[in-house]
Design an enzyme around this catalytic site. Structure first.
Site, short mmCIF file in Angstrom:
data_model
loop_
_atom_site.label_atom_id
_atom_site.label_comp_id
_atom_site.label_asym_id
_atom_site.label_seq_id
_atom_site.Cartn_x
_atom_site.Cartn_y
_atom_site.Cartn_z
N VAL A 88 32.35 -2.34 -25.68
CA VAL A 88 31.76 -1.02 -25.46
C VAL A 88 32.57 -0.47 -24.37
O VAL A 88 32.87 -0.95 -23.44
CB VAL A 88 30.33 -0.91 -25.17
CG1 VAL A 88 29.77 0.48 -24.84
CG2 VAL A 88 29.65 -1.83 -26.19
N GLU B 201 16.86 -4.55 -22.94
CA GLU B 201 18.20 -4.48 -23.16
C GLU B 201 18.88 -3.44 -24.01
O GLU B 201 19.82 -3.13 -24.05
CB GLU B 201 18.92 -5.75 -23.59
CG GLU B 201 18.74 -6.86 -22.61
CD GLU B 201 17.49 -7.64 -22.83
OE1 GLU B 201 16.46 -7.06 -23.30
OE2 GLU B 201 17.55 -9.02 -22.67
N ASN B 202 17.68 -3.03 -24.96
CA ASN B 202 18.19 -2.01 -25.89
C ASN B 202 17.44 -0.70 -25.67
O ASN B 202 17.46 0.55 -26.34
CB ASN B 202 17.53 -2.42 -27.32
CG ASN B 202 18.45 -3.41 -28.04
OD1 ASN B 202 19.58 -3.64 -27.60
ND2 ASN B 202 18.04 -4.17 -28.88
N ASP C 182 14.11 -4.78 -33.19
CA ASP C 182 14.66 -5.68 -31.89
C ASP C 182 14.35 -4.62 -30.84
O ASP C 182 15.41 -4.57 -29.98
CB ASP C 182 16.20 -5.68 -32.25
CG ASP C 182 16.92 -6.67 -31.54
OD1 ASP C 182 16.27 -7.31 -30.89
OD2 ASP C 182 17.95 -6.58 -31.40
N PHE D 201 29.62 -8.02 -31.64
CA PHE D 201 30.56 -7.83 -32.60
C PHE D 201 31.77 -6.76 -32.13
O PHE D 201 32.57 -6.52 -32.78
CB PHE D 201 30.43 -7.48 -33.95
CG PHE D 201 29.19 -8.50 -34.56
CD1 PHE D 201 29.93 -9.36 -35.51
CD2 PHE D 201 28.14 -8.65 -34.37
CE1 PHE D 201 29.48 -10.41 -36.18
CE2 PHE D 201 27.46 -9.52 -35.16
CZ PHE D 201 28.10 -10.38 -36.08
N GLY E 286 30.85 -2.68 -21.61
CA GLY E 286 29.98 -3.63 -21.93
C GLY E 286 30.72 -4.24 -23.26
O GLY E 286 31.66 -4.08 -23.67
N GLU E 287 29.73 -5.39 -23.68
CA GLU E 287 30.28 -6.14 -24.68
C GLU E 287 29.06 -6.48 -25.48
O GLU E 287 27.98 -7.10 -25.33
CB GLU E 287 30.94 -7.32 -24.44
CG GLU E 287 31.78 -8.15 -25.43
CD GLU E 287 32.84 -8.92 -24.86
OE1 GLU E 287 32.98 -9.04 -23.76
OE2 GLU E 287 33.34 -9.57 -25.78
#
Ligand SMILES: Nc1ncnc2c1ncn2[C@@H]1O[C@H](COP(=O)(O)OP(=O)(O)OP(=O)(O)O)[C@@H](O)[C@H]1O
Length: 988
Positions: A51, A157-158, A153, A48, A44-45
């Protein structure tokens, strides 16, 4: 002995090639190892950094390595909060490695990926499954809120899914402590998940915005589309503030609708607390279980009972000590949450041990045995089966077995339902002895070794169906022997008898098997067998309870009732059974053939398969009402792993049907760090006119909204618009006050607006202007300053090294200089050079990241407070940093004392450069420990590292194992079998 010339040449060639190999390794651009972790591949990315899936070398555990550039303003915040959280539904943070340019986080690997992707696959989550997942997410939030931390947040997605489908909350980049209400001002989050008060740029209660985001998540999970997501961001914002999304109560059920309407209450006061959420009827029984579990963990955490208290931990410590590990330092690291290599190793090792132990305790075949035994002794089945059993297994031995409480698994009986050939002769090893009583069974002797299973078939006497064998599998044949026509069983052997149900009335045919079928013994055996049956049932009941209890004792995170909630992680078959059973409950299909699904590797696939089966089953049901069909009868008798406790869900929509009817309208929303609020909103229209016009439309007419807005949402990035940041709508620096007032016209409560809308009022509503001065004053002077709300003040401060030449840096160059240059660019006075440099980097990163995604993103309008505070304070930012640190000592009173730091220590910890100095007790030592050269192995110059994430993805992939996710899981399983090089101690 002198070497010949050829030999000498060969030797030189070998040395030369080894030399070259080492040299090319040093010079290689490929990243293969970080600290104790070997990188396998990129998965993943983030904004910053990248992953990676990695492998912890000392323990053979799979982890995720998340790299963040030090220039990431949230990295310290993320580490600071994440390492405090220890909850089963929050990803574990094992270790932090700090290098020249990056911070690496070793995190728990969640192969199920994001909940967002799971939802995309399923289109909509079944109501019951949704209730379970949502209870887990809510439990994690209840836990975080109880520690006075807000996430800010929350989004699909989290939330990640582990390999058995449990939800894990992650990404704490925007988390902060929130001791009291209504104090926060920093606008952050992702637009579509943002609460109305955030959209209106009001001060807000951090807890309540999390509750709102949970409402958005629940709505999306249940419906397959988002409640507020329009093409134009302005429209989305308008809807968030003014409209209530529509609910299909017939599809969702009244409880779900009630919870949704509470979570999505426009007025934050009307929103429930996390405790109330968990107590809501929709989340039962999971919610209450979760509440209890979370309270239990919180209690232990507050009383420092979470670490090194279990038997398992003590044993592990002892073994480590015997190996020569400095367990004192290790304990210290873990207790102080240093997240160094010692604590990382401990956490991973402990996890591995737990997994191994659970695997041993929940051998897959046991479950089948219990079920089948019940089946065999079912009153509807023939007593002849009992006869055969009593013949095959001597009662005395059986009783002996039952009395032996230490036995893990003694007799396993399965219903195979398959016909097999009869007439096989009994081998010597498989005969049973009814007379001899053997020694007590030791634990070691009863371990299941599938490879040693042998099968012997007994034909049945007077059988009308010759294909109805009783099968006996002896696991440990070494002590079994036949003598004088009797069947002998050694209690140390594992015996499995299989019999098909349909032949249950068939009398046994002894055939060539020397079984004792003396009629005088029959009645006696039968009555004994009845007693025996009761005993067997009681025994397995006890075993079952014992198993659950011991599991819970071993895992302090698991509440006794948590088996209701969480999938067991370490037993594939058990796991599949749980998943299958739940899914079957959820889909109203009979609980048949659990083993049919075990071949599927992941829970998603299993669920998908079940969903398919569900629809075909329902079709079959429509065709004929087969109330006494075999599957139903099996359904009534099969109780898998305590799942009978789970009430079947009657309101679950037919999933496969809904796929056709509901078109999911889901987009992925990525977090960005950002001043983008100002950029995006600066392109927007006047909310006054928008709201006036909207009054003419019903709540579902947003698409026809005449509001004229740019067709494409601006994908602005900080790099391109950083100047705009400070002259934007939401800037409080005074340059753009008129714009700010426009945007703050939302200040009127949404309730009033909604009421007016519902009454069909057509009058234009002018919203009172939000006074710029109030915002500025609050931001700059109040104790509840927005500056306090932001971590930036601390994170952006200069390194203490900068002003103190007496402090020796670990490196010649200040590793944080780039970061601080970067951070200064946030300030209006920031140097152009640094900004340009940063912009270049950010432009690239943001573009890469956002290209496949769209629309809304996490926003972090920190510029508001930075600019405002700069107006009021001419002191250099770096100096002010230290005065703000006490704010962070306002940590939860519940947080363990060792987390709450002294001001000095806090300052040191929170300053990014001081990640090199986690431990104030022994700074030098820990500086060394975190030195990149100490944690990285054998690679090129520092510049190589800096360039690493600049390389294209292909390059980095080539350095990485090509294994896919499934293979990784399989590998992980294999790895789990590799034991650490610890001495096998004798544990009493
Ligand atoms: N623990 C994990 N297990 C498996 N995959 C993970 C894990 N953590 C992150 N990922 C994967 O990496 C991706 C990026 O990670 P993450 O979202 O945490 O980065 P980020 O920088 O925080 O992103 P954002 O900018 O959206 O906040 C995720 O989408 C996910 O697919």
């Amino acid at each position: 002995m002198a070497l010949t010339k050829t030999e000498q040449n060969n030797l030189k060639a070998i040395i030369g090639s080894s030399y070259n190999k080492l040299y090319s390794q040093f010079m290689s651009d490929d990243l293969t190892e970080v600290g104790n972790y070997r990188i396998l591949r990129q998965i993943g990315e983030g904004s910053f950094g990248k992953v990676y899936l990695a492998h912890h070398l000392p323990t053979h555990r799979k982890v995720v390595l998340k790299s963040s550039a030090k220039s990431d303003p949230n990295v310290v915040r993320e580490v600071f909060y994440h390492r405090q959280f220890e909850f089963p539904y929050i990803t574990k943070l094992y270790e932090i490695i700090v290098t020249e340019t990056k911070v690496w986080m070793a995190l728990e690997y969640c192969p199920g990926k994001e909940l967002y992707e799971h939802l995309l696959r399923l289109h909509r989550i079944p109501v019951d499954e949704c209730s379970r997942l949502f209870a887990q997410i809510s439990g994690a939030m209840y836990y975080a809120h109880s520690l006075n931390c807000v996430h800010r947040d929350l989004k699909l997605e989290n939330i990640l899914l582990d390999k058995v489908g449990n939800a894990k909350l992650t990404d704490f980049g925007f988390t902060r402590e929130c001791a009291s209400k209504n104090i926060l001002e920093t606008i952050c989050g992702t637009t579509v998940y943002m609460a109305p008060e955030l959209i209106k740029r009001e001060r807000y209660d951090g807890f309540k915005i999390d509750v709102w985001s949970l409402g958005v998540i629940l709505y999306t999970l249940l419906n397959g589309f988002m409640p507020f997501d329009e093409e134009q961001q302005k429209n989305t914002e308008w809807k968030i503030v003014n409209e209530m999304p529509s609910f299909d109560s017939t599809l969702l059920g009244p409880d779900a609708v009630d919870l949704l309407s509470k979570l999505l209450a426009k007025d934050p006061i009307d929103r429930p607390s996390m405790k109330e959420v968990l107590e809501h009827p929709y989340l039962q029984p999971y919610g209450n279980v979760m509440l209890e579990q979370a309270d239990n963990i919180l209690y232990k955490q507050r009383n420092n009972l979470l670490k090194f208290h279990s038997k398992l931990e003590k044993k592990l410590l002892k073994r480590l000590r015997q190996t020569g590990v400095d367990t004192h330092s290790m304990k210290h690291s873990v207790q102080k949450k240093k997240c160094d290599s010692l604590s990382g190793t401990w956490l991973l090792l402990l996890e591995k041990e737990k997994q191994r132990r659970k695997k041993n305790m929940t051998a897959p075949k046991k479950t089948k045995s219990v079920l089948s035994l019940t089946k065999v002794f079912d009153s509807n089945t023939s007593h002849d089966i009992l006869q055969s059993k009593t013949s095959l297994l001597s009662v005395s031995n059986f009783e002996k077995i039952l009395d032996e409480k230490e036995t893990e698994e003694v007799v396993s009986v399965t219903v195979t339902g398959s016909a097999s050939a009869s007439g096989s002769s009994t081998t010597k090893e498989d005969t049973l002895d009814t007379e001899k009583v053997d020694e007590p069974i030791s634990k070691d002797e009863v371990s299941v070794t599938p490879s040693t299973v042998a099968t012997t078939r007994y034909s049945t006497a007077a059988s009308s169906d010759k294909s109805s064998p009783i099968r006996l599998h002896s696991h440990h044949q070494k002590s079994a022997s036949a003598s004088n026509g009797t069947t002998r069983v050694n209690t140390t052997s594992m015996t499995r008898i299989s019999t098909p149900l349909k032949n249950s009335t068939t009398p046994l045919k002894h055939g060539t098997t020397p079984l004792r079928s003396n009629s005088s013994l029959k009645n006696e055996h039968e009555s004994k067998a009845n007693i025996l049956f009761t005993k067997v049932q009681n025994f397995f009941k006890q075993k079952k309870i014992k198993k659950i209890t011991s599991l819970d004792n071993d895992n302090h995170h698991r509440h006794p009732s948590s088996h209701l909630l969480a999938y067991h992680q370490n037993d594939d078959e058990h796991k599949s059974n749980v998943i299958i059973s739940r899914a079957q409950s959820a889909n109203n299909i009979p609980k048949v053939r659990p083993s049919a699904y075990t071949k599927y590797a992941t829970s998603e696939i299993v669920l998908h398969k079940i969903n398919q089966d569900s629809s075909s089953y329902k079709k079959r049901l429509n065709r004929s009402d087969s109330s006494d069909s075999p599957s139903k009868s099996q359904h009534s008798s099969i109780e898998v792993n305590g799942k009978e406790n789970i009430p079947p869900n009657t309101t679950t929509p037919n999933h496969s049907e809904s796929k056709n009817t509901t078109k999911p309208k889901l987009k992925k929303f990525k977090s960005i760090a950002s001043s983008e609020i100002s950029i995006q909103t600066s392109t927007g229209g006047d909310y006054d006119s928008e709201s006036t016009t909207r009054k003419k439309y019903s709540s579902h007419d947003a698409i026809q909204s005449p509001v004229s807005l740019p067709a494409v949402r601006p994908l602005s990035s900080i790099s391109q618009h950083s100047n705009d940041t400070y002259l934007s709508d939401y800037s409080t620096d005074g340059y753009n006050s008129s714009k700010l007032s426009d945007s703050s016209k939302f200040a009127l409560g949404s309730k009033a607006m909604s009421t007016e809308l519902s009454q069909g009022s057509t009058g234009a509503k002018r919203f009172p202007r939000r006074e710029l001065s109030i915002i500025s004053n609050t931001s700059s002077t109040s104790e509840m300053s927005s500056r306090n709300d932001s971590f930036y003040d601390i994170a952006t401060a200069t390194t203490p090294f900068a002003g103190n030449s007496s402090l020796k840096r670990p490196f010649g160059k200040d590793p944080m200089s780039t970061r601080f240059d970067t951070q200064r660019s946030w300030l209006p006075t920031g140097g152009a050079t640094s900004r340009v440099r940063r912009n270049g980097s950010w432009r690239r990163r943001n573009q890469n990241r956002l290209l496949p995604h769209s629309n809304s993103r996490t926003q972090f309008a920190i510029q508001e407070e930075i600019s405002s505070s700069d107006d009021n304070d001419s002191k250099p930012k770096e100096d002010r940093m230290f005065s703000t640190t006490p704010v962070l000592s306002r940590l939860s009173p519940h947080v363990k004392p060792d987390i709450v730091l002294s001001d000095t220590e806090m300052t040191r910890k929170l300053s990014p450069s001081l990640l090199y100095h986690f431990d104030s007790d022994n700074e030098h030592e820990h500086t060394r420990r975190f030195t990149p050269l100490g944690t990285f192995h054998g690679f090129g110059e520092e510049s190589e590292w800096e360039n690493f994430d600049e390389r294209n993805e292909e390059d980095s992939k080539s350095a990485i194992s090509p294994a896919d996710d499934e293979a990784s899981i399989i590998n992980e399983e294999k790895d789990d079998n590799i034991h650490c090089a610890l001495p096998e101690e004798k544990i009493t």
